[in-house]
Design an enzyme around this catalytic site. Structure first.
Site, PDB file in Angstrom:
ATOM      1  N   GLY A 239       0.831  -1.205   0.000  1.00 29.26           N
ATOM      2  CA  GLY A 239       0.000   0.000   0.000  1.00 29.26           C
ATOM      3  C   GLY A 239       0.861   1.248   0.000  1.00 29.26           C
ATOM      4  N   SER A 240       0.329   2.308   0.596  1.00 31.36           N
ATOM      5  CA  SER A 240       1.019   3.603   0.529  1.00 31.36           C
ATOM      6  C   SER A 240       2.236   3.623   1.462  1.00 31.36           C
ATOM      7  CB  SER A 240       0.061   4.718   0.939  1.00 31.36           C
ATOM      8  OG  SER A 240      -0.235   4.597   2.316  1.00 31.36           O
ATOM      9  N   GLY A 244       2.766   2.126   5.178  1.00 35.56           N
ATOM     10  CA  GLY A 244       3.891   1.231   5.413  1.00 35.56           C
ATOM     11  C   GLY A 244       4.755   1.682   6.578  1.00 35.56           C
ATOM     12  N   GLU A 261       5.789  -3.621   0.677  1.00 32.90           N
ATOM     13  CA  GLU A 261       5.779  -3.344  -0.762  1.00 32.90           C
ATOM     14  C   GLU A 261       4.948  -2.079  -0.924  1.00 32.90           C
ATOM     15  OE1 GLU A 261       4.739  -2.966  -4.280  1.00 32.90           O
ATOM     16  OE2 GLU A 261       3.606  -4.849  -4.159  1.00 32.90           O
ATOM     17  N   CYS A 295       1.385   0.042  -8.580  1.00 34.35           N
ATOM     18  CA  CYS A 295       2.580   0.576  -7.924  1.00 34.35           C
ATOM     19  C   CYS A 295       3.743   0.566  -8.912  1.00 34.35           C
ATOM     20  CB  CYS A 295       2.898  -0.181  -6.645  1.00 34.35           C
ATOM     21  SG  CYS A 295       3.017  -1.915  -6.889  1.00 34.35           S
TER      22      CYS A 295
HETATM   23  C1  UN1 Z   1       0.990  -3.592  -7.612  1.00 28.99           C
HETATM   24  O1  UN1 Z   1       0.680  -2.639  -8.324  1.00 28.99           O
HETATM   25  O2  UN1 Z   1       0.857  -3.521  -6.357  1.00 28.99           O
HETATM   26  O3  UN1 Z   1       4.139  -5.779 -12.146  1.00 28.99           O
HETATM   27  C2  UN1 Z   1       1.420  -4.887  -8.134  1.00 28.99           C
HETATM   28  C3  UN1 Z   1       2.943  -5.478 -12.163  1.00 28.99           C
HETATM   29  C4  UN1 Z   1       1.975  -6.471 -11.578  1.00 28.99           C
HETATM   30  C5  UN1 Z   1       1.865  -6.301 -10.110  1.00 28.99           C
HETATM   31  C6  UN1 Z   1       1.663  -4.907  -9.614  1.00 28.99           C
HETATM   32  N1  UN1 Z   1       2.438  -7.798 -11.876  1.00 28.99           N
HETATM   33  O4  UN1 Z   1       2.535  -4.438 -12.631  1.00 28.99           O
END
Ligand code: UN1
Length: 508
Positions: A239-240, A244, A261, A295
């Site tokens: 998350g953000s 985190g 993450e 992300c």
């Molecule tokens: C995410 O955005 O938290 O690599 C995960 C990617 C995807 C996973 C993203 N397999 O864009």
């Protein structure tokens, strides 16, 4: 709607489960699930109460005693069956992800495919929880290491990947012998329940006890219960950065383990020796895919000055042809943002860019609600910017692409690394020297670095995660499984003497 029925999530749902059983149908507090397609309410979900939470933890602790004693390859077989059940439900679950989260159906399907892939990976891993054997310095001694499960793995996941990120964690943690407590995002509670229903079928079929795969539902408060709970040795949170840091602080205060993450601020360097056509397509997918809410989304473009104008023109031409609309329609490439708040944040970011002196190259508008059935639709934006602007340094979870120029590679790499996040990165070049420099120790400082491949859409086989404020955790493939286990070093003496290490004499 057919898929809601098939996934067993019509009407009011209970958001707490110990595996096969759902609890809390009488709970007073509920949260509503909305579809960002038109902001209508889909269903109600009950929020986990403190009493229910306690029950879940106790059930999980009990289940751990049993689950850890099942041989790892047999645990792998349960995960194999979950993979099969996901295959059978791929279209329904993919559709639900699209309906509740708003990503296009192709990406909804892709997300379920990630779950299937990680199940397959975890099945193999269940026979490969390898420890090393090392020579002992003492005669007739044997030294080796074993990997044991940790216990309860707490998994906190975000709305943007409402099902896949859970499975990267849960399936690996499960073959490792852990039991799971999952808190999904309060913006996508139905996705969590649908996954729970799919797993429940396998648990029933195999007559497994309650407490292996658990689900709790709620906001930050439930997350806080988990991160401060000494009975949960490991919290994996996605998350953000703000969230985190909270989780890291709370878990560290009790010396627990975390896998974090968090946000990214991912850039692509486009060299003057790039295949521009390929680069433009990859950048467009990275920047507008999932409406900029991965992300791994591409946020910054660092373009060689000689290529700047031609790449900009290509991108504008691509953006002009991107269909924005209902993510369930096959022609759509960009669906809605998750909610009105996300739309407001994007507009605020664009205002800030303008104040700083950034030029709006394309898009950024909110699309008239009447035109698109009241959903949270925006036109992806391309703007010019400077790397050191505050707004560029922050992650705005929306499709805004910052264009910047460079003249030599060292400068480009310095700009690339000149942010606080370090998740994914990419360079487009056909020049071997440049490519290797980007991947070298003086190149990208990110957890993921690609050549002629965009920043988003990583495969599950690699370890996924990043450095700096991205949190440092690694999930999914490679040897990420080790973070879900504790290492034990064992020394066995099969001699009839007691030699001490380091040759120490100690006559007693
Ligand atoms: C995410 O955005 O938290 O690599 C995960 C990617 C995807 C996973 C993203 N397999 O864009």
């Amino acid at each position: 709607m057919e898929f809601l029925k098939k996934l067993g999530i019509e009407g009011t749902n209970t958001g707490t489960s110990t595996g096969r059983k759902f609890l809390g149908s009488g709970a007073k507090e509920k949260l509503a699930s909305y579809t960002p397609i038109d902001n209508s309410q889909i269903a109600d979900v009950t929020v986990t109460t403190r009493e229910e939470y306690e029950h879940v933890i106790e059930t999980a602790q009990k289940a751990f005693e049993e689950w850890r004693m099942i041989p790892a390859p047999q645990r792998g077989d349960i995960v194999r069956q979950i993979g099969l059940e996901l295959r059978a439900n791929k279209e329904y679950l993919g559709r639900l992800v699209t309906y509740e989260m708003g990503k296009i159906y192709q990406e909804g399907l892709g997300e379920v495919q990630e779950m299937i892939d990680i199940c397959d990976f975890a099945v193999g891993q269940s026979r490969m929880l390898y420890g090393k054997t090392m020579p002992s310095e003492r005669p007739k001694h044997r030294m080796y290491e074993q990997w044991h499960p940790l216990g309860i793995t707490g998994i906190i996941s975000a709305f943007n990947f409402p099902v896949a990120v859970y499975s990267w964690n849960a399936m690996i943690a499960a073959v490792a012998g852990n039991v799971m407590i999952w808190k999904g995002s309060e913006k996508t509670p139905l996705c969590s329940i649908a996954v729970q229903n799919i797993i429940a079928k396998v648990l029933k079929r195999n007559d497994l006890p309650e407490g292996i795969f658990n689900l709790v539902t709620g906001g930050p408060e439930v997350g806080k219960w988990m991160s401060s709970d000494e009975r949960i040795p490991l919290i994996s949170a996605t998350g953000s950065i703000r969230m985190g840091k909270e989780v890291a602080k709370t878990v560290a205060a009790r010396l627990g383990k975390t896998i974090l993450e968090l946000g990214g601020n991912n850039a692509v360097i486009v060299s003057k020796e790039a295949d521009l056509e390929m680069a433009a397509r990859a950048i467009a997918f990275g920047a507008v895919g999932t409406c900029g809410q991965r992300c791994t989304s591409t946020r910054r473009l660092i373009i060689h000055e000689e290529m700047f104008d031609s790449l900009k023109d290509r991108l504008v031409a691509i953006y002009e042809n991107v269909n924005i609309g209902n993510p369930l329609d096959e022609d759509t490439l960009v669906g809605p943002l998750i909610d009105q708040q996300a739309v407001d944040n994007m507009q605020k970011a664009l205002d800030e860019i303008e104040q700083q002196g950034g030029e709006r190259v394309y898009g950024g508008e909110v699309i008239d609600k009447n035109q698109l059935s009241d959903g949270n639709y925006v036109r992806p934006a391309i703007v010019t910017a400077q790397n050191d602007w505050d707004i560029v340094q922050r992650e705005t979870f929306a499709p805004i692409l910052y264009l910047m120029k460079y003249s030599d590679l060292d400068e480009a790499i310095a700009m690339h690394n000149g942010v606080r996040q370090g998740l994914s990165s990419s360079m487009f070049t056909l020049n071997l020297r440049e490519a290797e420099a980007f991947l070298s120790t003086r190149g990208s400082d990110c957890g993921i670095a690609n050549i002629n491949v965009g920043t988003s859409g990583a495969e599950i086989g690699g370890a996924f995660g990043g450095e700096k404020e991205t949190g440092g955790g690694r999930e999914s493939g490679s040897d990420a499984w080790k973070a879900y286990m504790r290492r034990q070093t064992n020394t066995i003496n099969w001699s009839d003497e007691l030699p001490l290490a380091q040759g120490i004499e100690f006559d007693v």
